[in-house]
Design a protein around this motif. Structure first.
Motif, PDB file in Angstrom:
ATOM      1  N   HIS A  38       0.837  -1.236  -0.017  1.00 49.93           N
ATOM      2  CA  HIS A  38      -0.126   0.077  -0.010  1.00 49.93           C
ATOM      3  C   HIS A  38       0.777   1.182  -0.133  1.00 49.93           C
ATOM      4  O   HIS A  38       0.300   2.307   0.614  1.00 49.93           O
ATOM      5  N   ASP A  81       1.556   3.360  -2.469  1.00 48.62           N
ATOM      6  CA  ASP A  81       0.953   4.256  -3.251  1.00 48.62           C
ATOM      7  C   ASP A  81      -0.137   5.250  -2.226  1.00 48.62           C
ATOM      8  O   ASP A  81      -0.414   6.160  -2.461  1.00 48.62           O
ATOM      9  N   GLN A  82      -0.855   4.249  -1.248  1.00 52.01           N
ATOM     10  CA  GLN A  82      -1.848   4.828  -0.559  1.00 52.01           C
ATOM     11  C   GLN A  82      -0.990   5.710   0.733  1.00 52.01           C
ATOM     12  O   GLN A  82      -1.636   6.704   1.298  1.00 52.01           O
ATOM     13  N   THR A  99       0.741  10.423   3.905  1.00 54.81           N
ATOM     14  CA  THR A  99      -0.557  10.850   3.772  1.00 54.81           C
ATOM     15  C   THR A  99      -1.365  10.778   4.978  1.00 54.81           C
ATOM     16  O   THR A  99      -0.864  10.325   5.990  1.00 54.81           O
ATOM     17  N   TRP A 135      -4.646  10.275   7.229  1.00 55.85           N
ATOM     18  CA  TRP A 135      -5.626   9.170   7.119  1.00 55.85           C
ATOM     19  C   TRP A 135      -6.920   9.943   7.879  1.00 55.85           C
ATOM     20  O   TRP A 135      -6.921  10.206   8.914  1.00 55.85           O
ATOM     21  N   VAL A 165      -9.935   7.489   4.175  1.00 60.82           N
ATOM     22  CA  VAL A 165      -9.662   7.983   3.079  1.00 60.82           C
ATOM     23  C   VAL A 165      -8.280   8.819   3.155  1.00 60.82           C
ATOM     24  O   VAL A 165      -7.637   9.241   4.301  1.00 60.82           O
ATOM     25  N   ASP A 203      -3.256  13.449   0.267  1.00 66.23           N
ATOM     26  CA  ASP A 203      -1.985  14.003   0.595  1.00 66.23           C
ATOM     27  C   ASP A 203      -1.851  15.277   0.800  1.00 66.23           C
ATOM     28  O   ASP A 203      -2.271  16.307   0.464  1.00 66.23           O
ATOM     29  N   VAL A 225      -6.924  13.165  -2.880  1.00 68.73           N
ATOM     30  CA  VAL A 225      -7.286  11.826  -2.416  1.00 68.73           C
ATOM     31  C   VAL A 225      -6.416  11.055  -3.163  1.00 68.73           C
ATOM     32  O   VAL A 225      -6.256  10.941  -4.330  1.00 68.73           O
ATOM     33  N   THR A 226      -5.335  10.018  -2.700  1.00 65.27           N
ATOM     34  CA  THR A 226      -4.722   9.352  -3.067  1.00 65.27           C
ATOM     35  C   THR A 226      -5.488   7.882  -3.078  1.00 65.27           C
ATOM     36  O   THR A 226      -5.226   7.201  -4.210  1.00 65.27           O
ATOM     37  N   ASP A 227      -6.183   7.619  -2.235  1.00 57.85           N
ATOM     38  CA  ASP A 227      -7.040   6.212  -2.284  1.00 57.85           C
ATOM     39  C   ASP A 227      -8.032   6.045  -1.201  1.00 57.85           C
ATOM     40  O   ASP A 227      -7.741   7.037  -0.117  1.00 57.85           O
ATOM     41  N   THR A 228      -8.832   5.213  -1.091  1.00 60.88           N
ATOM     42  CA  THR A 228      -9.642   4.836  -0.118  1.00 60.88           C
ATOM     43  C   THR A 228      -9.286   3.244   0.173  1.00 60.88           C
ATOM     44  O   THR A 228      -8.937   2.488  -0.526  1.00 60.88           O
ATOM     45  N   SER A 229      -9.647   2.916   1.495  1.00 59.30           N
ATOM     46  CA  SER A 229      -9.718   1.826   1.861  1.00 59.30           C
ATOM     47  C   SER A 229     -10.663   1.402   3.127  1.00 59.30           C
ATOM     48  O   SER A 229     -10.972   2.164   3.813  1.00 59.30           O
TER      49      SER A 229
END
Length: 168
Positions: free
Chosen positions: A74, A76-77, A116, A118, A135, A138, A144-148
């Motif tokens: 992860h 990149d997140q 990032t 969170w 979420v 950056d 938003v770089t990504d969600t999880s």
């Protein structure tokens, strides 16, 4: 001088009582009538409990590696484009809120420079209260770089959550 040699197989007569036998003439009796039942119980316990122990051992091995591999999987997140934190925190939360407008805000985790931010939401649609929607924003660009979905107080990623559920 005579040397004594063990009799060969051809010299042995199975009907001769003086011929040494390889196996005892009568089966070995168990010391207790409960010994046979104990042996059978031990066999079935191993047969039925063994697979559970195997799953626990394998999942705990991978669970011990999960935190390290999550950082790699992860990346990149987790990683920000720059160590500078130029976007204010309230704007980062507003950006995250635009992704998930309905669930209530749970917490915001500001990480070290170069990582990032969170933004965590309590989503009742998830499996339990241990799971949070996350979420990743950056802090240098505000994007938003990504969600999880994160699990537990350690905020573990889905791989570690899956291993934890399998290990139980």
């Amino acid at each position: 001088m005579s040397t004594s040699m063990a009799p060969s197989r051809a010299d042995m007569n199975p009907n001769d009582p003086s011929t040494p036998s390889r196996w005892p003439s009568s089966p070995v009796t168990l010391a207790s009538p409960w010994a046979g039942m104990a042996r059978r119980l031990h066999f079935y316990a191993g047969l039925f409990i063994g697979p559970f122990l195997l799953v626990a051992a394998v999942t705990s091995f991978f669970y011990s590696l999960a935190a390290t591999t999550e950082q790699w999987i992860h990346h990149d997140q987790i990683a920000a484009t720059s160590p500078a934190q130029t976007v204010p925190l309230d704007r980062q939360v507003a950006t995250a809120r635009s992704v998930y407008p309905d669930p209530p805000l749970d917490s915001v985790v500001v990480n070290k420079p170069g990582a990032t931010t969170w933004v965590l939401f309590d989503d009742p649609a998830l499996l339990s209260s241990s799971y949070h929607r996350a979420v990743f924003v950056d802090p240098s660009t505000g994007h938003v770089t990504d969600t999880s979905v994160l699990y537990g107080c350690a905020m573990a990623f889905p791989e570690q959550a899956w291993l934890s559920e399998m290990h139980r």
